[in-house]
Design an enzyme around this catalytic site. Structure first.
Site, PDB file in Angstrom:
ATOM      1  N   TYR A  33      -9.490   1.365  22.565  1.00  0.00           N
ATOM      2  CA  TYR A  33      -9.177   0.010  23.033  1.00  0.00           C
ATOM      3  C   TYR A  33     -10.305  -1.207  22.482  1.00  0.00           C
ATOM      4  O   TYR A  33     -11.370  -0.866  22.183  1.00  0.00           O
ATOM      5  CB  TYR A  33      -8.881  -0.021  24.480  1.00  0.00           C
ATOM      6  CG  TYR A  33     -10.109   0.041  25.504  1.00  0.00           C
ATOM      7  CD1 TYR A  33     -10.839   1.052  25.603  1.00  0.00           C
ATOM      8  CD2 TYR A  33     -10.560  -1.144  26.060  1.00  0.00           C
ATOM      9  CE1 TYR A  33     -12.159   1.210  26.413  1.00  0.00           C
ATOM     10  CE2 TYR A  33     -11.862  -1.065  27.127  1.00  0.00           C
ATOM     11  CZ  TYR A  33     -12.456   0.219  26.969  1.00  0.00           C
ATOM     12  OH  TYR A  33     -13.286   0.079  27.681  1.00  0.00           O
ATOM     13  N   ARG A  52     -15.339  -3.539  15.301  1.00  0.00           N
ATOM     14  CA  ARG A  52     -15.776  -2.370  16.280  1.00  0.00           C
ATOM     15  C   ARG A  52     -14.408  -1.489  16.339  1.00  0.00           C
ATOM     16  O   ARG A  52     -14.533  -0.127  16.162  1.00  0.00           O
ATOM     17  CB  ARG A  52     -16.049  -2.762  17.537  1.00  0.00           C
ATOM     18  CG  ARG A  52     -16.662  -1.679  18.357  1.00  0.00           C
ATOM     19  CD  ARG A  52     -17.319  -2.094  19.411  1.00  0.00           C
ATOM     20  NE  ARG A  52     -16.492  -2.964  20.244  1.00  0.00           N
ATOM     21  CZ  ARG A  52     -16.885  -3.514  21.797  1.00  0.00           C
ATOM     22  NH1 ARG A  52     -17.976  -3.280  21.995  1.00  0.00           N
ATOM     23  NH2 ARG A  52     -16.094  -4.156  22.455  1.00  0.00           N
ATOM     24  N   ARG A 100       3.298  17.839  23.080  1.00  0.00           N
ATOM     25  CA  ARG A 100       1.940  18.012  23.412  1.00  0.00           C
ATOM     26  C   ARG A 100       1.344  19.306  23.053  1.00  0.00           C
ATOM     27  O   ARG A 100       1.720  20.282  23.053  1.00  0.00           O
ATOM     28  CB  ARG A 100       1.843  18.134  24.811  1.00  0.00           C
ATOM     29  CG  ARG A 100       0.489  18.292  25.459  1.00  0.00           C
ATOM     30  CD  ARG A 100       0.564  18.311  26.898  1.00  0.00           C
ATOM     31  NE  ARG A 100      -0.914  17.963  27.787  1.00  0.00           N
ATOM     32  CZ  ARG A 100      -1.714  19.262  27.750  1.00  0.00           C
ATOM     33  NH1 ARG A 100      -1.365  20.297  27.289  1.00  0.00           N
ATOM     34  NH2 ARG A 100      -2.945  18.915  28.050  1.00  0.00           N
ATOM     35  N   HIS A 102      -2.793  20.201  21.276  1.00  0.00           N
ATOM     36  CA  HIS A 102      -4.111  19.302  21.384  1.00  0.00           C
ATOM     37  C   HIS A 102      -4.505  18.875  19.926  1.00  0.00           C
ATOM     38  O   HIS A 102      -4.915  17.995  19.759  1.00  0.00           O
ATOM     39  CB  HIS A 102      -5.337  20.394  21.765  1.00  0.00           C
ATOM     40  CG  HIS A 102      -5.233  20.729  23.207  1.00  0.00           C
ATOM     41  ND1 HIS A 102      -4.466  21.058  24.193  1.00  0.00           N
ATOM     42  CD2 HIS A 102      -6.244  20.109  24.326  1.00  0.00           C
ATOM     43  CE1 HIS A 102      -4.766  21.171  25.356  1.00  0.00           C
ATOM     44  NE2 HIS A 102      -5.932  20.662  25.397  1.00  0.00           N
ATOM     45  N   LYS A 149     -15.205   3.184  21.465  1.00  0.00           N
ATOM     46  CA  LYS A 149     -14.442   2.598  22.452  1.00  0.00           C
ATOM     47  C   LYS A 149     -13.273   3.195  22.681  1.00  0.00           C
ATOM     48  O   LYS A 149     -11.921   2.902  22.519  1.00  0.00           O
ATOM     49  CB  LYS A 149     -14.482   1.038  22.068  1.00  0.00           C
ATOM     50  CG  LYS A 149     -14.295   0.236  23.503  1.00  0.00           C
ATOM     51  CD  LYS A 149     -14.611  -1.170  23.129  1.00  0.00           C
ATOM     52  CE  LYS A 149     -14.085  -2.124  24.333  1.00  0.00           C
ATOM     53  NZ  LYS A 149     -14.937  -1.950  25.563  1.00  0.00           N
ATOM     54  N   GLU A 182     -26.600   2.288  29.948  1.00  0.00           N
ATOM     55  CA  GLU A 182     -25.760   0.982  30.048  1.00  0.00           C
ATOM     56  C   GLU A 182     -24.950   1.100  31.577  1.00  0.00           C
ATOM     57  O   GLU A 182     -25.039   2.028  32.215  1.00  0.00           O
ATOM     58  CB  GLU A 182     -24.742   0.986  29.027  1.00  0.00           C
ATOM     59  CG  GLU A 182     -23.761   2.043  28.787  1.00  0.00           C
ATOM     60  CD  GLU A 182     -22.751   2.019  27.789  1.00  0.00           C
ATOM     61  OE1 GLU A 182     -22.687   0.808  27.104  1.00  0.00           O
ATOM     62  OE2 GLU A 182     -22.040   2.876  27.118  1.00  0.00           O
TER      63      GLU A 182
HETATM   64  N1  PMP Z   1     -20.625  -0.758  27.574  1.00  0.00           N
HETATM   65  C1  PMP Z   1     -19.282  -0.268  28.023  1.00  0.00           C
HETATM   66  C2  PMP Z   1     -19.116   1.194  28.611  1.00  0.00           C
HETATM   67  C3  PMP Z   1     -18.247  -0.991  27.959  1.00  0.00           C
HETATM   68  O1  PMP Z   1     -17.090  -0.821  28.602  1.00  0.00           O
HETATM   69  C4  PMP Z   1     -18.366  -2.480  27.634  1.00  0.00           C
HETATM   70  C5  PMP Z   1     -17.115  -3.295  27.893  1.00  0.00           C
HETATM   71  N2  PMP Z   1     -16.223  -3.270  27.003  1.00  0.00           N
HETATM   72  C6  PMP Z   1     -19.541  -2.978  27.102  1.00  0.00           C
HETATM   73  C7  PMP Z   1     -20.674  -1.924  27.007  1.00  0.00           C
HETATM   74  C8  PMP Z   1     -19.704  -4.307  26.624  1.00  0.00           C
HETATM   75  O2  PMP Z   1     -18.988  -4.423  25.302  1.00  0.00           O
HETATM   76  P1  PMP Z   1     -18.454  -5.985  24.965  1.00  0.00           P
HETATM   77  O3  PMP Z   1     -19.799  -6.813  25.121  1.00  0.00           O
HETATM   78  O4  PMP Z   1     -18.164  -5.574  23.572  1.00  0.00           O
HETATM   79  O5  PMP Z   1     -17.288  -6.241  25.841  1.00  0.00           O
END
Ligand code: PMP
Length: 285
Positions: A33, A52, A100, A102, A149, A182
């Site tokens: 996403y 990205r 379904r 894997h 992501k 993070e």
């Molecule tokens: N880390 C994580 C785990 C996130 O979910 C996000 C938000 N999408 C970010 C960092 C920040 O990324 P961005 O600045 O691209 O939104």
């Protein structure tokens, strides 16, 4: 006004929009996403988000369902149809619908595409930033490929809820060595007593945030010293300032970590300035 979603080629009323129960996103979290900020009805840093997205898809060997330019048209159209001036646009691509199993489905299975958009309250966001947010720390428990992501966000869901249960806004993951990686949905930053801004390198342990990348350029332009290195939760507790970055929050000051105040316990001057400067530097299209 009813909200409109784009689902696999159709713009549909959100109440009727649905995906197949055998969608691999639903069955396996097998998808990726992007979230992009909308300002004045326009998309913030869209080219970087699309780059990205392409990378996330390629790392998971999911094919690009349509040309990037077409995807961008769809995103703009969803923003337009929902009349969003300030808010976010959400894009999700999964490996598609298949019985379904894997292993990957046949190459003929088309990825599923969903796009939604939502208005946010700018005033509310500003009010939150003016007060600053509290964060808690939690043990890092995610897979090592957090650079992708992926919609597989269960640890992030649990961390965010743990923060809310403790009256905080965000949770910072701390790895076994004591370093902050993070936030559950944001990148983590501190400001040292000397005024250097510190954030972990994107080489490991974090998603390479788009807001983070833009902010690095802003720091260079403002001649604020950047240290791209890991920092511990103990160092963060002693920091002059702290903040988080994400597309939906931009620069959000952190005023407490694990219930202990950071600096003076109010948003710091560097965090506030970076928040103000952000949209002078971000690409709005
Ligand atoms: N880390 C994580 C785990 C996130 O979910 C996000 C938000 N999408 C970010 C960092 C920040 O990324 P961005 O600045 O691209 O939104």
């Amino acid at each position: 006004m009813s909200r409109i979603a784009y689902v696999n080629g159709l713009y549909q009323n959100m109440r009727e929009a649905c995906v197949n129960i055998e969608d691999r996103g639903y069955q396996f979290s097998d998808g990726v996403y992007e979230v992009c900020e909308i300002r004045g009805g326009r998309l913030v840093d869209m080219p970087r988000h699309l780059a990205r997205l392409q990378r996330s898809l390629s790392e998971l060997r999911i094919s690009m369902p349509m040309p990037l330019a077409a995807l961008e048209v769809v995103m703009r159209e969803v923003v337009r149809r929902n009349r969003v001036r300030y808010g976010i646009v959400y894009l999700q691509i999964t490996r598609g619908v298949a019985r379904r199993d894997h292993g990957f489905p046949a190459a003929t299975v088309r990825p599923s595409v969903v796009v939604t958009a939502r208005s946010l309250s700018f005033a509310k966001n500003q009010a939150t930033a003016a007060k600053g947010i509290a964060v808690i720390t939690v043990a890092e428990n995610r897979w090592p490929r957090v650079d992708i992501k992926s919609v597989s966000l269960l640890p992030n869901v649990l961390a965010k809820q743990a923060a809310r249960d403790r009256g905080a806004y965000e949770a910072w993951y701390v790895d076994p060595q004591g370093y902050v990686t993070e936030g559950s949905s944001s990148n983590a930053w501190i400001v040292t007593a000397q005024g250097s801004v510190v954030t972990r390198s994107a080489e490991s342990g974090i998603l390479s945030g788009i807001t983070r990348a833009v902010l690095m350029e802003i720091l260079a332009a403002l001649q604020i010293k950047l240290e791209e290195r890991p920092f511990t939760a103990a160092e963060a507790a002693q920091a002059a300032e702290a903040f988080v970055t994400s597309a939906s929050q931009i620069v959000m000051p952190v005023v407490a970590i694990d219930s202990r105040p950071i600096g003076d316990g109010v948003p710091g001057p560097i965090s506030q300035r970076l928040r103000e400067e952000f949209h002078r530097f971000s690409a709005i299209s």
